[in-house]
Structures are given as structure tokens and as C-alpha cells.
Design a protein around this motif. Structure first.
Motif, PDB file in Angstrom:
ATOM      1  N   MET A   4      -2.810  22.216  15.732  1.00  0.00           N
ATOM      2  CA  MET A   4      -1.686  21.390  15.308  1.00  0.00           C
ATOM      3  C   MET A   4      -1.336  21.567  13.825  1.00  0.00           C
ATOM      4  O   MET A   4      -0.197  21.331  13.414  1.00  0.00           O
ATOM      5  N   LYS A   5      -2.288  21.991  13.021  1.00  0.00           N
ATOM      6  CA  LYS A   5      -2.021  22.173  11.590  1.00  0.00           C
ATOM      7  C   LYS A   5      -1.557  23.592  11.253  1.00  0.00           C
ATOM      8  O   LYS A   5      -1.034  23.829  10.157  1.00  0.00           O
ATOM      9  N   TYR A   6      -1.733  24.508  12.193  1.00  0.00           N
ATOM     10  CA  TYR A   6      -1.410  25.903  11.916  1.00  0.00           C
ATOM     11  C   TYR A   6      -0.007  26.118  11.353  1.00  0.00           C
ATOM     12  O   TYR A   6       0.167  26.824  10.348  1.00  0.00           O
ATOM     13  N   PRO A   7       1.042  25.535  11.974  1.00  0.00           N
ATOM     14  CA  PRO A   7       2.388  25.827  11.472  1.00  0.00           C
ATOM     15  C   PRO A   7       2.590  25.500  10.001  1.00  0.00           C
ATOM     16  O   PRO A   7       3.278  26.242   9.280  1.00  0.00           O
ATOM     17  N   PHE A   8       1.980  24.425   9.531  1.00  0.00           N
ATOM     18  CA  PHE A   8       2.276  23.944   8.181  1.00  0.00           C
ATOM     19  C   PHE A   8       1.625  24.803   7.103  1.00  0.00           C
ATOM     20  O   PHE A   8       2.158  24.928   6.000  1.00  0.00           O
ATOM     21  N   PHE A   9       0.504  25.427   7.428  1.00  0.00           N
ATOM     22  CA  PHE A   9      -0.092  26.387   6.503  1.00  0.00           C
ATOM     23  C   PHE A   9       0.678  27.702   6.539  1.00  0.00           C
ATOM     24  O   PHE A   9       0.902  28.331   5.508  1.00  0.00           O
ATOM     25  N   GLU A  10       1.093  28.092   7.746  1.00  0.00           N
ATOM     26  CA  GLU A  10       1.886  29.315   7.874  1.00  0.00           C
ATOM     27  C   GLU A  10       3.190  29.182   7.106  1.00  0.00           C
ATOM     28  O   GLU A  10       3.655  30.135   6.470  1.00  0.00           O
ATOM     29  N   PHE A  11       3.788  27.985   7.125  1.00  0.00           N
ATOM     30  CA  PHE A  11       5.055  27.763   6.437  1.00  0.00           C
ATOM     31  C   PHE A  11       4.917  27.949   4.928  1.00  0.00           C
ATOM     32  O   PHE A  11       5.863  28.347   4.253  1.00  0.00           O
ATOM     33  N   GLY A  12       3.745  27.653   4.375  1.00  0.00           N
ATOM     34  CA  GLY A  12       3.524  27.847   2.941  1.00  0.00           C
ATOM     35  C   GLY A  12       3.655  29.300   2.553  1.00  0.00           C
ATOM     36  O   GLY A  12       4.339  29.647   1.572  1.00  0.00           O
ATOM     37  N   SER A  13       3.017  30.186   3.333  1.00  0.00           N
ATOM     38  CA  SER A  13       3.114  31.628   3.069  1.00  0.00           C
ATOM     39  C   SER A  13       4.515  32.137   3.361  1.00  0.00           C
ATOM     40  O   SER A  13       5.063  32.961   2.618  1.00  0.00           O
ATOM     41  N   ARG A  14       5.106  31.672   4.451  1.00  0.00           N
ATOM     42  CA  ARG A  14       6.451  32.095   4.844  1.00  0.00           C
ATOM     43  C   ARG A  14       7.472  31.740   3.765  1.00  0.00           C
ATOM     44  O   ARG A  14       8.305  32.567   3.376  1.00  0.00           O
ATOM     45  N   TYR A  15       7.415  30.513   3.279  1.00  0.00           N
ATOM     46  CA  TYR A  15       8.390  30.045   2.295  1.00  0.00           C
ATOM     47  C   TYR A  15       8.302  30.858   0.998  1.00  0.00           C
ATOM     48  O   TYR A  15       9.325  31.224   0.412  1.00  0.00           O
ATOM     49  N   ALA A  38       3.390  17.679   6.181  1.00  0.00           N
ATOM     50  CA  ALA A  38       3.758  18.492   7.346  1.00  0.00           C
ATOM     51  C   ALA A  38       5.264  18.424   7.599  1.00  0.00           C
ATOM     52  O   ALA A  38       5.914  19.453   7.832  1.00  0.00           O
ATOM     53  N   GLY A  39       5.822  17.219   7.545  1.00  0.00           N
ATOM     54  CA  GLY A  39       7.251  17.065   7.759  1.00  0.00           C
ATOM     55  C   GLY A  39       8.086  17.773   6.702  1.00  0.00           C
ATOM     56  O   GLY A  39       9.116  18.381   7.005  1.00  0.00           O
ATOM     57  N   ALA A  40       7.625  17.715   5.459  1.00  0.00           N
ATOM     58  CA  ALA A  40       8.343  18.383   4.369  1.00  0.00           C
ATOM     59  C   ALA A  40       8.323  19.898   4.539  1.00  0.00           C
ATOM     60  O   ALA A  40       9.343  20.576   4.341  1.00  0.00           O
ATOM     61  N   ALA A  69       5.292  22.895  15.625  1.00  0.00           N
ATOM     62  CA  ALA A  69       5.343  22.116  14.382  1.00  0.00           C
ATOM     63  C   ALA A  69       5.795  20.681  14.654  1.00  0.00           C
ATOM     64  O   ALA A  69       5.234  19.728  14.083  1.00  0.00           O
ATOM     65  N   TYR A  70       6.782  20.504  15.524  1.00  0.00           N
ATOM     66  CA  TYR A  70       7.233  19.151  15.864  1.00  0.00           C
ATOM     67  C   TYR A  70       6.106  18.366  16.551  1.00  0.00           C
ATOM     68  O   TYR A  70       5.893  17.183  16.262  1.00  0.00           O
ATOM     69  N   PHE A  71       5.393  19.032  17.444  1.00  0.00           N
ATOM     70  CA  PHE A  71       4.237  18.389  18.073  1.00  0.00           C
ATOM     71  C   PHE A  71       3.175  18.058  17.030  1.00  0.00           C
ATOM     72  O   PHE A  71       2.526  17.013  17.089  1.00  0.00           O
ATOM     73  N   GLY A  72       3.010  18.964  16.054  1.00  0.00           N
ATOM     74  CA  GLY A  72       2.016  18.742  15.004  1.00  0.00           C
ATOM     75  C   GLY A  72       2.340  17.540  14.146  1.00  0.00           C
ATOM     76  O   GLY A  72       1.458  16.739  13.823  1.00  0.00           O
ATOM     77  N   VAL A  73       3.607  17.389  13.764  1.00  0.00           N
ATOM     78  CA  VAL A  73       4.020  16.226  12.973  1.00  0.00           C
ATOM     79  C   VAL A  73       3.789  14.943  13.763  1.00  0.00           C
ATOM     80  O   VAL A  73       3.275  13.945  13.232  1.00  0.00           O
ATOM     81  N   ALA A  74       4.153  14.962  15.033  1.00  0.00           N
ATOM     82  CA  ALA A  74       3.955  13.782  15.881  1.00  0.00           C
ATOM     83  C   ALA A  74       2.469  13.457  16.030  1.00  0.00           C
ATOM     84  O   ALA A  74       2.062  12.288  15.941  1.00  0.00           O
ATOM     85  N   PHE A  75       1.668  14.484  16.225  1.00  0.00           N
ATOM     86  CA  PHE A  75       0.226  14.322  16.375  1.00  0.00           C
ATOM     87  C   PHE A  75      -0.392  13.687  15.130  1.00  0.00           C
ATOM     88  O   PHE A  75      -1.148  12.701  15.219  1.00  0.00           O
ATOM     89  N   LEU A  76      -0.063  14.201  13.973  1.00  0.00           N
ATOM     90  CA  LEU A  76      -0.610  13.678  12.728  1.00  0.00           C
ATOM     91  C   LEU A  76      -0.130  12.256  12.459  1.00  0.00           C
ATOM     92  O   LEU A  76      -0.884  11.406  11.981  1.00  0.00           O
ATOM     93  N   THR A  77       1.134  11.980  12.789  1.00  0.00           N
ATOM     94  CA  THR A  77       1.699  10.644  12.570  1.00  0.00           C
ATOM     95  C   THR A  77       1.030   9.601  13.460  1.00  0.00           C
ATOM     96  O   THR A  77       0.653   8.515  13.003  1.00  0.00           O
ATOM     97  N   VAL A  78       0.867   9.926  14.738  1.00  0.00           N
ATOM     98  CA  VAL A  78       0.245   8.991  15.688  1.00  0.00           C
ATOM     99  C   VAL A  78      -1.180   8.656  15.269  1.00  0.00           C
ATOM    100  O   VAL A  78      -1.586   7.485  15.258  1.00  0.00           O
ATOM    101  N   PHE A  79      -1.956   9.678  14.910  1.00  0.00           N
ATOM    102  CA  PHE A  79      -3.338   9.428  14.517  1.00  0.00           C
ATOM    103  C   PHE A  79      -3.418   8.619  13.228  1.00  0.00           C
ATOM    104  O   PHE A  79      -4.326   7.812  13.047  1.00  0.00           O
ATOM    105  N   THR A  80      -2.466   8.821  12.344  1.00  0.00           N
ATOM    106  CA  THR A  80      -2.459   8.054  11.104  1.00  0.00           C
ATOM    107  C   THR A  80      -2.195   6.575  11.395  1.00  0.00           C
ATOM    108  O   THR A  80      -2.866   5.689  10.846  1.00  0.00           O
ATOM    109  N   PHE A  81      -1.229   6.293  12.253  1.00  0.00           N
ATOM    110  CA  PHE A  81      -0.937   4.900  12.615  1.00  0.00           C
ATOM    111  C   PHE A  81      -2.110   4.250  13.343  1.00  0.00           C
ATOM    112  O   PHE A  81      -2.425   3.078  13.109  1.00  0.00           O
ATOM    113  N   ILE A  82      -2.748   4.999  14.207  1.00  0.00           N
ATOM    114  CA  ILE A  82      -3.918   4.470  14.917  1.00  0.00           C
ATOM    115  C   ILE A  82      -5.019   4.107  13.928  1.00  0.00           C
ATOM    116  O   ILE A  82      -5.661   3.050  14.028  1.00  0.00           O
TER     117      ILE A  82
END
Length: 419
Positions: free
Chosen positions: A48-59, A375-377, A400-413
Motif C-alpha cells: 500500500m505504501k509503494y506508490p507514494f515512494f515511487e512518486f518521489g522518484s518519478r516527480y 500520501a495524498g499530496a 495509490a487511491y487504495f493506499g490513501v484510503a488504507f492509511l486513512t482508515v487505520f489512522t482513524f481507527i
């Protein structure tokens, strides 16, 4: 091949950063306490975190700027949110990594055996941080890149050997089934899962380091890689990190789970137990080799963490001054950031008294709670700021959308559990 060699570096740095505390400490503890009961958490966090690290290199490759610059483009609110997060976690993270590194240093040179008294660990901490600071102030990224490539390969080989050996040997308590912990009703188990996933493979906000290291590699070699070359470097490092996280949880599960033994909280004792995991399956002859490898990778991780935070802080200062039409001397600012981080890190490690467990859990939990925002940013920047040639494929956007949702849900929990 020559072009590829000019690109390789940032991905290995990422792997080195991740393999440190999240693998040696958290994954091993997960296996030791819960067997394979938390394997799902390790795999899910890596996925679930993979996209957000990949986006750092991509950007960084496509835009030619760091993703921190991207946060500033989004507005002051996002940029200063990142600043607060960085300042709030950087010293805890560097202290946690330093404490683990000192533990392995103590085991390698048997400091507590030859020099009785708690002060020896304090002295070792000061010496270690001074060495790291000196290396970074004098050599910067070039020295960091060369050092990580050497020591990272050593731990990779020894870990894979130990992993295969422990599979052949089998579990120490094979008659005890691996049962997934009741994270709903067991508060301690729930909090550990949050801490484990918060730094697996590492904190999401550290994705900014990928962009900074990618730009620094381009600057050092003078070669502008194609996007696919930059992503190949990153994906290789990420895959290695993910595989090793499973190796470490296996070591803890097979060698400690179901036995009377526990993973110690003190850094020196913990490092000693990790080393013994290897020697139990590889033989007593390997103790010095494993001790050196364990210290080497933690030393490399420590340098990478110090560099990443100092480089991030320097970039933050550069952006803040640019908003006021002022300029910053990057090299001088970087050295000051390393120096300040070193002083505060020493203070935290000495004050914490080497209590590794609470230090790591606090730092990893903070990382987990702020992950959804970062992640959202990152997702916004690569989908809205990059042109067609830099857009991630559809499957990665969906993940990435699933990843943001996953991280958000666990944070609220987690927040509900605290209330």
C-alpha cells in the motif's frame, strides 16, 4: 550498462534506510512475538505504501525538482504541514536509528564487556554521531553513495544465507501453531501493529528523500536518466527491502516464537539477540562476520537517515528564504543541519537511557499518523502537476487511491482507540 551505473544509487539508499530499524527491529520482534501472525501487516504495508515512494522518484525525474518543492506549489498549508511533521519526527527517528547502531557497535567490539558501566554506551553514541557528522560534512552524497553500495551487499548476502538455513532447520517450537493476534481486543497487539506498519518499509514522509537523492545523483553524474531508468533503480531497491522484511520476520518466527525467550528492549541486548539468530543457524564461526555485517548496515542506515533529514531541512530553509526573496548557501546550510541534528540526537539517546522499544514505537507511530496527508499530496502532485509523459500507469493510480484510503482508515481507527 554504463548509463545504468550512472543511475544506480538512490534505490540502494532507500533500501538501506528501510532495512535498518523497521526490518532488524520491528520485523524480528513481530516474528518473535506473533510468529507469522503479522505477516499480512508487513506485506500489506509494503504494497500500500509503494506508490507514494515511487512518486518521489518519478516527480524528481520528470519535473527536475524535489517533491518538497511540489508541496510548496500546493500552498503554504501543505508545505508547512510537511515542515511540522519533519521537525516533529526527525530527531526521534535519528535517535532510534542511532540507538540500534550503537547496540550493534557494542556487540561488535564487546564494549560493555571490556568497559563496565553505562557511560560506555553514552561515549559510543557521541563517537558514532561525530564520525557520521564528519563523513557527511566532508563527503556528502558522493561518500554516502559509495559506502552504502558496499555495506548493503554484505547484509543482503548474509541475510539470505541465514534465511535459507533457518528454513532448512525448521522452527524451534514447531508444535506451536502460528496464531494471528487479536488486534481488536488486545491493545498491546493493536499498538504494535500500528508501530510496525508505520515504519514498514519506512515512513511515507521519507519519500521526499527519494526525490532529493535522485536529483543529487543526476547532479553528481551529470547524466539525465530516462524515467524508466530512474524507476528501475528505485524498484530494485524497494523489492530488496520488501523481500528482506519477510526474511527477518521469518528469523524471529522460526527461532524465537513459542520459546521462553523474548527480544530485549535495551539496544545492546537486542543487537546481541539478533546476532545470535544468525549464529544459531550458521554456526558460531559466523559471529564476527554477522556482527560486522549488522553494524555495517545500521551504520549505513544511520548515515542515510542523517543525510536525508539534513538534506530535507536544507531544502525547507531554501524554500522559506526564497519566499522572502533571499538566497541560501546550500552547502553551508546542509552542514549546519547535520550539526544540529547530531547534537539533539545525542541528547535524546542519552536521556532515553537506551530504551530501544519505547523510542522506536513512538517514532514509528508518529510516522503512521501523518502518512495519509503525505500520501495524498504525493498522489496529487504526480497526477496534476506532471505532463502526460510523467503520469503513472492506471494500475498504480488505482493502488495509490487504495493506499490513501488504507492509511486513512487505520489512522482513524487508531485515534478512536486512544479516545
Amino acid at each position: 550498462m554504463n548509463r545504468l551505473l550512472k543511475v544506480i544509487g538512490p534505490g540502494i539508499l532507500f533500501a538501506s534506510t528501510a532495512i535498518g530499524v523497521s526490518h532488524l527491529v520491528q520485523s524480528t520482534r513481530a516474528g518473535a512475538v506473533y510468529g507469522f501472525g503479522l505477516l499480512w501487516a508487513v506485506v500489506l504495508a509494503n504494497l500500500m505504501k509503494y506508490p507514494f515512494f515511487e512518486f518521489g522518484s518519478r516527480y524528481a525525474n520528470v519535473s527536475g525538482t524535489s517533491i518538497i518543492d511540489g508541496y510548496r506549489k500546493m500552498g503554504h498549508w501543505m508545505f508547512y504541514a510537511y515542515v511540522v511533521v519533519t521537525i516533529g519526527s526527525m530527531f526521534l527517528v535519528t535517535a532510534a536509528v542511532t540507538a540500534v547502531t550503537v547496540g550493534f557497535l557494542s556487540q561488535l567490539f564487546m564494549l560493555e564487556t571490556f568497559f563496565e558501566g553505562a557511560n560506555v554506551m553514552h561515549i559510543a553514541t557521541i563517537v558514532l554521531v561525530v564520525i557520521i557528522s564528519s563523513v557527511l560534512m566532508r563527503g556528502g552524497y558522493k561518500t554516502l553513495d559509495k559506502l552504502i553500495k558496499i555495506i548493503g551487499s554484505v547484509l543482503l548476502i548474509t541475510t539470505l544465507i541465514a534465511f535459507v538455513a533457518v528454513l532448512i532447520k525448521g522452527a524451534s517450537a514447531s508444535e506451536i501453531p502460528f496464531v494471528s493476534p487479536d488486534i481488536i481486543n488486545d491493545e498491546n497487539a493493536f499498538l504494535f501493529v500500528i508501530a510496525l506498519m508505520g515504519w514498514m518499509p519506512t515512513a511515507v514522509d521519507l519519500s521526499t528523500w527519494n526525490s532529493l537523492w535522485t536529483l543529487e545523483r543526476i547532479k553528481e553524474t551529470g547524466y539525465q536518466p530516462k524515467l524508466k531508468e530512474t524507476l528501475l533503480d528505485f524498484n530494485t531497491g524497494y523489492l530488496i527491502s520488501a523481500l528482506l522484511s519477510i526474511c527477518f520476520i521469518t528469523l524471529g518466527a522460526f527461532l524465537i516464537y513459542g520459546t521462553p525467550e523474548e527480544m530485549p528492549a535495551k539496544s545492546g541486548a537486542f543487537a546481541g539477540r539478533v546476532i545470535s539468530l544468525y549464529t544459531e543457524v550458521m554456526g558460531g564461526w559466523s559471529k564476527w562476520l554477522i556482527s560486522a555485517a549488522g553494524f555495517s548496515i545500521m551504520f549505513g542506515t544511520c548515515i542515510a537517515v542523517f543525510d536525508g533529514y539534513a538534506r530535507s531541512a536544507e531544502k525547507v530553509g531554501e524554500i522559506i528564504l526564497a519566499d522572502s526573496n533571499k538566497e541560501l548557501n546550500p552547502a553551508k546550510a546542509y552542514r549546519w543541519c547535520v550539526f544540529i541534528t547530531a547534537i539533539i540526537t545525542i541528547g535524546i539517546v542519552i536521556f532515553a537511557g537506551g530504551n530501544l522499544k519505547s523510542l522506536v514505537d513512538l517514532a514509528t507511530t508518529i510516522s503512521f499518523l501523518i502518512a495519509p496527508v503525505i500520501a495524498g499530496a504525493n498522489l496529487y502532485l504526480v497526477t496534476k502537476e506532471l505532463g502526460k509523459e510523467g503520469q503513472p500507469p492506471t494500475w498504480l493510480k488505482v493502488l495509490a487511491y487504495f493506499g490513501v484510503a488504507f492509511l486513512t482508515v487505520f489512522t482513524f481507527i487508531y485515534l478512536l482507540a486512544l479516545s
